[in-house]
Motif scaffolding. Structure first.
Motif, PDB file in Angstrom:
ATOM      1  N   ASP A  96       0.854  -1.185   0.000  1.00  0.00           N
ATOM      2  CA  ASP A  96       0.000   0.000   0.000  1.00  0.00           C
ATOM      3  C   ASP A  96       0.894   1.240   0.000  1.00  0.00           C
ATOM      4  O   ASP A  96       1.618   1.509   0.954  1.00  0.00           O
ATOM      5  N   VAL A  97       0.854   1.993  -1.110  1.00  0.00           N
ATOM      6  CA  VAL A  97       1.733   3.158  -1.242  1.00  0.00           C
ATOM      7  C   VAL A  97       0.951   4.473  -1.152  1.00  0.00           C
ATOM      8  O   VAL A  97       1.457   5.526  -1.564  1.00  0.00           O
ATOM      9  N   THR A  98      -0.248   4.421  -0.575  1.00  0.00           N
ATOM     10  CA  THR A  98      -1.073   5.637  -0.480  1.00  0.00           C
ATOM     11  C   THR A  98      -0.358   6.736   0.289  1.00  0.00           C
ATOM     12  O   THR A  98      -0.263   7.885  -0.160  1.00  0.00           O
ATOM     13  N   ASP A  99       0.161   6.404   1.479  1.00  0.00           N
ATOM     14  CA  ASP A  99       0.850   7.406   2.296  1.00  0.00           C
ATOM     15  C   ASP A  99       2.146   7.868   1.642  1.00  0.00           C
ATOM     16  O   ASP A  99       2.507   9.050   1.717  1.00  0.00           O
TER      17      ASP A  99
ATOM     18  N   ILE B  65       1.616   1.432 -10.079  1.00  0.00           N
ATOM     19  CA  ILE B  65       0.693   1.808  -9.000  1.00  0.00           C
ATOM     20  C   ILE B  65      -0.714   1.931  -9.572  1.00  0.00           C
ATOM     21  O   ILE B  65      -0.934   2.597 -10.577  1.00  0.00           O
ATOM     22  N   VAL B  66      -1.668   1.256  -8.920  1.00  0.00           N
ATOM     23  CA  VAL B  66      -3.074   1.334  -9.340  1.00  0.00           C
ATOM     24  C   VAL B  66      -3.937   1.550  -8.099  1.00  0.00           C
ATOM     25  O   VAL B  66      -3.568   1.146  -6.991  1.00  0.00           O
ATOM     26  N   THR B  67      -5.074   2.204  -8.291  1.00  0.00           N
ATOM     27  CA  THR B  67      -6.023   2.407  -7.194  1.00  0.00           C
ATOM     28  C   THR B  67      -6.977   1.215  -7.138  1.00  0.00           C
ATOM     29  O   THR B  67      -7.632   0.891  -8.138  1.00  0.00           O
ATOM     30  N   ARG B  68      -7.022   0.567  -5.972  1.00  0.00           N
ATOM     31  CA  ARG B  68      -7.857  -0.616  -5.802  1.00  0.00           C
ATOM     32  C   ARG B  68      -8.737  -0.448  -4.558  1.00  0.00           C
ATOM     33  O   ARG B  68      -8.347   0.238  -3.604  1.00  0.00           O
ATOM     34  N   PRO B  69      -9.911  -1.096  -4.530  1.00  0.00           N
ATOM     35  CA  PRO B  69     -10.721  -1.083  -3.315  1.00  0.00           C
ATOM     36  C   PRO B  69     -10.122  -2.040  -2.280  1.00  0.00           C
ATOM     37  O   PRO B  69      -9.842  -3.197  -2.585  1.00  0.00           O
TER      38      PRO B  69
ATOM     39  N   LEU C 100       8.528  -0.407   5.512  1.00  0.00           N
ATOM     40  CA  LEU C 100       9.106   0.929   5.358  1.00  0.00           C
ATOM     41  C   LEU C 100       8.336   1.755   4.334  1.00  0.00           C
ATOM     42  O   LEU C 100       8.107   2.951   4.528  1.00  0.00           O
ATOM     43  N   ILE C 101       7.943   1.125   3.251  1.00  0.00           N
ATOM     44  CA  ILE C 101       7.223   1.846   2.200  1.00  0.00           C
ATOM     45  C   ILE C 101       5.819   2.240   2.667  1.00  0.00           C
ATOM     46  O   ILE C 101       5.328   3.340   2.360  1.00  0.00           O
ATOM     47  N   GLU C 102       5.167   1.351   3.419  1.00  0.00           N
ATOM     48  CA  GLU C 102       3.805   1.651   3.862  1.00  0.00           C
ATOM     49  C   GLU C 102       3.775   2.675   4.996  1.00  0.00           C
ATOM     50  O   GLU C 102       2.762   3.346   5.208  1.00  0.00           O
TER      51      GLU C 102
END
Length: 410
Positions: free
Chosen positions: A213-216, A356-360, A399-401
């Motif tokens: 999850d790379v949202t942040d 990167i894609v937006t997913r539910p 670390l990425i999340e």
């Protein structure tokens, strides 16, 4: 006065021969002093060969794709004021003669002919649709005698030439293609093929794929780009990934390593030299960002941009294309859902970054949109166990999340 014979230069580092990847001249061409005659390749470095003298080229040693030994004759030039065929003496290098069935220099492939003694010198007259059909069929219209007004070549002429009594295709533009193009693998593409074959044949790969999850991270990256100085490059995901790798390697140094299977020795490096697989007009190369462990996010991004640009425009030095200890492979927006990256031999790990894609994503109560990215990574299973590979990727994921952890010094 004798001809001048230019030999293949000694490029050092134990290189015994170089492959000719491009000729800028052919026999009969005049050349100026310092004019580039050819480009040769050793490993992944391409070197241009200039002419030390002015004159006329009388002979070249090899076709594109062939190799020439260091210090062997490469080009023969009749210097200005000299005879083209100078008598041999003590200062003259004897020039090998080309084989009867081998041209002295590269020539463009000829188009297929059909029992035609010669080609018409004038430009053939034909409608655009006829020209298109001829191109798609691999036919040179200069071989065909037109029966239309003023010698215009018609569809019927084309049909008669290809198969008397039969039509090639309807005049709608949908035609059969029967041409076969043979492309000799030379230069960087041949080096890539050799490297990939070596890696796959000698390294038993294990691939581990994890969703991140790379949202942040994307929110942080956008804020940092908004506030960057004019002298700072725009941040992509890769500098964050590089810093996450450097921190994780401290905990698992066995991933930052090379394996000499002939000697049975694994070399673990303190320095983190990250190779970045980069597509260039000539093919795939791996420029190296050195000492990532000592670089900030901004410094990593700046150096990454520098070496990647040098790789793309062909100005990268040999040391900028070698010496990596671990590699990142990323196709950006073309990264796909998952991949199976090939390890950059003799390293033991490669990290593949997908798009990167937006997913539910279900948060326990509802589905919410999150920006997700897969990491597809391969490891040398002789050196890295599956458990250790999973632990390595899970640490990078953490670390990425939670990207603030990337900036916390241990």
């Amino acid at each position: 006065m004798t001809d001048f014979v230019l030999t293949m230069p000694d490029v050092g580092e134990g290189v015994a021969e170089a492959e000719v990847v491009e000729w800028h001249v052919k026999p009969g061409d005049p050349v100026r002093e310092d004019m580039v005659l050819a480009a040769v390749m050793t490993d992944k470095a391409t070197i241009e060969i200039p002419s030390p003298v002015a004159g006329v080229v009388t002979w070249v040693a090899a076709d594109v794709g062939e190799t020439v030994a260091v210090k062997a004759p490469l080009v023969r030039i009749a210097r200005e004021g000299s005879e083209i065929a100078a008598p041999a003496d003590a200062d003259t290098v004897e020039t090998p003669q080309p084989k009867p069935d081998q041209p002295a220099s590269p020539t463009a492939p000829s188009l297929p002919t059909k029992d035609v003694p010669g080609l018409k010198s004038q430009k053939p007259v034909a409608a655009p649709a006829v020209r298109r059909r001829a191109i798609e069929a691999g036919i040179d219209l200069r071989q065909i005698e037109g029966t239309g007004p003023a010698g215009r070549i018609t569809h019927e002429d084309l049909d008669s030439f290809t198969a008397p009594g039969k039509t090639l295709a309807e005049t709608s533009g949908l035609v059969k293609r029967t041409t076969v193009e043979e492309v000799k693998i030379t230069g960087l593409r041949r080096k890539i093929a050799e490297k990939m074959s070596l890696s796959v044949s000698r390294i038993p790969h294990i691939t581990y794929i994890e969703e991140v999850d790379v949202t942040d991270l994307e929110e942080l990256r956008a804020k940092m780009n908004e506030g960057r100085r004019d002298d700072q490059p725009k941040l992509t995901v890769l500098p964050f990934m590089m810093r996450a790798l450097a921190k994780t390697i401290v905990e698992q140094p066995g991933m930052n390593a090379t394996f000499d299977d002939a000697a049975g020795i694994v070399s673990r490096y303190g320095a983190v030299h990250i190779g970045i697989a980069t597509q260039t007009p000539a093919g795939l190369v791996v420029p190296v960002v050195r000492h990532v462990e000592a670089r900030s996010i901004w410094d990593s991004a700046k150096e990454l941009a520098r070496v990647a640009d040098a790789a793309r425009d062909g100005s990268a030095q040999r040391e900028e294309l070698s010496g990596s200890t671990i590699t990142i492979s990323s196709l950006g927006a073309l990264g796909g859902i998952a991949s199976t990256p090939v390890i950059n031999h003799p390293e033991v790990a490669i990290i593949g970054v997908n798009k990167i894609v937006t997913r539910p994503v279900w948060d326990g109560n509802q589905f919410i949109p999150r920006k997700m990215m897969n990491l597809s990574s391969s490891f040398d299973h002789r050196i890295v166990d599956g458990w250790d590979a999973a632990r390595f990727i899970q640490r990078i994921k953490a670390l990425i999340e939670t990207p603030a952890l990337i900036f916390i010094e241990s």
